[in-house]
Write a protein that holds these residues in place. Structure first.
Motif, PDB file in Angstrom:
ATOM      1  N   LEU A  11      -1.314   3.294  25.281  1.00  0.00           N
ATOM      2  CA  LEU A  11      -2.052   4.508  25.633  1.00  0.00           C
ATOM      3  C   LEU A  11      -1.181   5.375  26.530  1.00  0.00           C
ATOM      4  O   LEU A  11      -0.624   4.888  27.518  1.00  0.00           O
ATOM      5  CB  LEU A  11      -3.349   4.132  26.346  1.00  0.00           C
ATOM      6  CG  LEU A  11      -4.181   5.269  26.921  1.00  0.00           C
ATOM      7  CD1 LEU A  11      -4.704   6.162  25.797  1.00  0.00           C
ATOM      8  CD2 LEU A  11      -5.333   4.715  27.752  1.00  0.00           C
ATOM      9  N   GLN A  13      -0.668   9.667  28.041  1.00  0.00           N
ATOM     10  CA  GLN A  13      -1.278  10.984  28.170  1.00  0.00           C
ATOM     11  C   GLN A  13      -0.531  12.027  27.341  1.00  0.00           C
ATOM     12  O   GLN A  13       0.646  11.854  26.994  1.00  0.00           O
ATOM     13  CB  GLN A  13      -1.302  11.412  29.634  1.00  0.00           C
ATOM     14  CG  GLN A  13      -2.286  10.631  30.485  1.00  0.00           C
ATOM     15  CD  GLN A  13      -2.423  11.207  31.881  1.00  0.00           C
ATOM     16  OE1 GLN A  13      -1.511  11.840  32.397  1.00  0.00           O
ATOM     17  NE2 GLN A  13      -3.586  10.991  32.488  1.00  0.00           N
ATOM     18  N   ASP A  14      -1.221  13.090  27.051  1.00  0.00           N
ATOM     19  CA  ASP A  14      -0.655  14.237  26.345  1.00  0.00           C
ATOM     20  C   ASP A  14       0.651  14.658  27.047  1.00  0.00           C
ATOM     21  O   ASP A  14       0.670  14.840  28.260  1.00  0.00           O
ATOM     22  CB  ASP A  14      -1.671  15.368  26.361  1.00  0.00           C
ATOM     23  CG  ASP A  14      -1.279  16.515  25.450  1.00  0.00           C
ATOM     24  OD1 ASP A  14      -2.088  17.451  25.314  1.00  0.00           O
ATOM     25  OD2 ASP A  14      -0.169  16.503  24.883  1.00  0.00           O
ATOM     26  N   LYS A  87       1.424  14.194  21.440  1.00  0.00           N
ATOM     27  CA  LYS A  87       0.219  15.008  21.350  1.00  0.00           C
ATOM     28  C   LYS A  87      -0.943  14.127  20.885  1.00  0.00           C
ATOM     29  O   LYS A  87      -0.722  13.092  20.239  1.00  0.00           O
ATOM     30  CB  LYS A  87       0.428  16.125  20.320  1.00  0.00           C
ATOM     31  CG  LYS A  87       1.647  16.984  20.548  1.00  0.00           C
ATOM     32  CD  LYS A  87       1.850  17.957  19.405  1.00  0.00           C
ATOM     33  CE  LYS A  87       3.105  18.795  19.580  1.00  0.00           C
ATOM     34  NZ  LYS A  87       3.310  19.739  18.456  1.00  0.00           N
ATOM     35  N   PRO A  88      -2.162  14.536  21.171  1.00  0.00           N
ATOM     36  CA  PRO A  88      -3.304  13.732  20.697  1.00  0.00           C
ATOM     37  C   PRO A  88      -3.280  13.504  19.190  1.00  0.00           C
ATOM     38  O   PRO A  88      -3.709  12.440  18.721  1.00  0.00           O
ATOM     39  CB  PRO A  88      -4.506  14.577  21.126  1.00  0.00           C
ATOM     40  CG  PRO A  88      -4.036  15.288  22.349  1.00  0.00           C
ATOM     41  CD  PRO A  88      -2.589  15.608  22.077  1.00  0.00           C
ATOM     42  N   GLU A  89      -2.761  14.453  18.441  1.00  0.00           N
ATOM     43  CA  GLU A  89      -2.708  14.294  16.984  1.00  0.00           C
ATOM     44  C   GLU A  89      -1.674  13.271  16.531  1.00  0.00           C
ATOM     45  O   GLU A  89      -1.594  12.955  15.333  1.00  0.00           O
ATOM     46  CB  GLU A  89      -2.457  15.631  16.281  1.00  0.00           C
ATOM     47  CG  GLU A  89      -1.285  16.416  16.817  1.00  0.00           C
ATOM     48  CD  GLU A  89      -1.711  17.468  17.837  1.00  0.00           C
ATOM     49  OE1 GLU A  89      -2.564  17.139  18.712  1.00  0.00           O
ATOM     50  OE2 GLU A  89      -1.165  18.593  17.778  1.00  0.00           O
ATOM     51  N   ASP A  90      -0.873  12.756  17.454  1.00  0.00           N
ATOM     52  CA  ASP A  90       0.049  11.663  17.125  1.00  0.00           C
ATOM     53  C   ASP A  90      -0.649  10.304  17.185  1.00  0.00           C
ATOM     54  O   ASP A  90      -0.039   9.285  16.838  1.00  0.00           O
ATOM     55  CB  ASP A  90       1.239  11.652  18.098  1.00  0.00           C
ATOM     56  CG  ASP A  90       2.125  12.875  17.958  1.00  0.00           C
ATOM     57  OD1 ASP A  90       2.547  13.411  19.000  1.00  0.00           O
ATOM     58  OD2 ASP A  90       2.393  13.279  16.812  1.00  0.00           O
ATOM     59  N   THR A  91      -1.884  10.284  17.631  1.00  0.00           N
ATOM     60  CA  THR A  91      -2.628   9.030  17.710  1.00  0.00           C
ATOM     61  C   THR A  91      -2.770   8.409  16.324  1.00  0.00           C
ATOM     62  O   THR A  91      -3.245   9.061  15.380  1.00  0.00           O
ATOM     63  CB  THR A  91      -4.027   9.271  18.310  1.00  0.00           C
ATOM     64  OG1 THR A  91      -3.880   9.690  19.663  1.00  0.00           O
ATOM     65  CG2 THR A  91      -4.864   8.003  18.260  1.00  0.00           C
ATOM     66  N   THR A 116      -2.030   5.612  21.140  1.00  0.00           N
ATOM     67  CA  THR A 116      -3.139   6.493  21.458  1.00  0.00           C
ATOM     68  C   THR A 116      -2.689   7.494  22.507  1.00  0.00           C
ATOM     69  O   THR A 116      -2.196   7.104  23.565  1.00  0.00           O
ATOM     70  CB  THR A 116      -4.342   5.704  21.985  1.00  0.00           C
ATOM     71  OG1 THR A 116      -4.730   4.720  21.012  1.00  0.00           O
ATOM     72  CG2 THR A 116      -5.518   6.635  22.258  1.00  0.00           C
ATOM     73  N   VAL A 117      -2.859   8.772  22.189  1.00  0.00           N
ATOM     74  CA  VAL A 117      -2.471   9.841  23.105  1.00  0.00           C
ATOM     75  C   VAL A 117      -3.738  10.541  23.578  1.00  0.00           C
ATOM     76  O   VAL A 117      -4.488  11.106  22.763  1.00  0.00           O
ATOM     77  CB  VAL A 117      -1.531  10.841  22.431  1.00  0.00           C
ATOM     78  CG1 VAL A 117      -1.054  11.882  23.439  1.00  0.00           C
ATOM     79  CG2 VAL A 117      -0.333  10.128  21.815  1.00  0.00           C
ATOM     80  N   SER A 118      -3.988  10.479  24.868  1.00  0.00           N
ATOM     81  CA  SER A 118      -5.198  11.077  25.417  1.00  0.00           C
ATOM     82  C   SER A 118      -4.925  12.499  25.878  1.00  0.00           C
ATOM     83  O   SER A 118      -3.846  12.823  26.357  1.00  0.00           O
ATOM     84  CB  SER A 118      -5.710  10.234  26.582  1.00  0.00           C
ATOM     85  OG  SER A 118      -4.762  10.239  27.631  1.00  0.00           O
ATOM     86  N   SER A 119      -5.954  13.340  25.722  1.00  0.00           N
ATOM     87  CA  SER A 119      -5.805  14.752  26.106  1.00  0.00           C
ATOM     88  C   SER A 119      -6.233  14.967  27.539  1.00  0.00           C
ATOM     89  O   SER A 119      -6.791  14.084  28.182  1.00  0.00           O
ATOM     90  CB  SER A 119      -6.628  15.626  25.168  1.00  0.00           C
ATOM     91  OG  SER A 119      -7.971  15.218  25.169  1.00  0.00           O
TER      92      SER A 119
END
Length: 119
Positions: A11, A13-14, A87-91, A116-119
């Motif tokens: 996990l 962060q953005d 980026k979150p879309e890389d999750t 998981t990339v959190s925004s």
């Protein structure tokens, strides 16, 4: 036979970074093209990056170009994916793959590692 084991997911962060590793065993993959793919929930698996037996030939999906870098250490039978500016879309679940030199089909696959990339 080739066994591939991914590690390094987690996990973040953005805007953060992660480095994925893929260790191959069973047979050397030093002559094989190696690749990374990913699959997000509800979506089909997609190509991320690939590298030929040397460092001179790499290919990236447009969505990760300039942010991700694929590399390999043939002495360690390992391939890496350095992911920056996440980026979150890389999750997604990220999979390592290998194929025989000159072949079209990716025939060896790892079990995947979650990013998981959190925004």
């Amino acid at each position: 036979q080739v066994q591939l084991v991914e590690s390094g997911g987690g996990l973040v962060q953005d805007g953060g970074s992660l480095r994925l590793s893929c260790a191959a065993s069973g047979r050397t993959v030093s002559a094989n093209p190696m690749g990374w793919f990913r699959q997000a929930p509800g979506r089909e698996r997609e190509f991320v990056a690939a590298i030929l037996y040397n460092q001179l030939h790499t290919r990236y999906a447009d969505s990760v170009k300039g942010r991700f870098t694929i590399s390999r250490d043939n002495a360690r039978n390992t391939v890496y994916l350095q992911m920056n500016s996440l980026k979150p879309e890389d999750t997604a679940v990220y999979y390592c793959a290998s194929k025989l030199r000159g072949a079209e089909e990716w025939i060896y696959w790892g079990q995947g590692t979650q990013v998981t990339v959190s925004s």
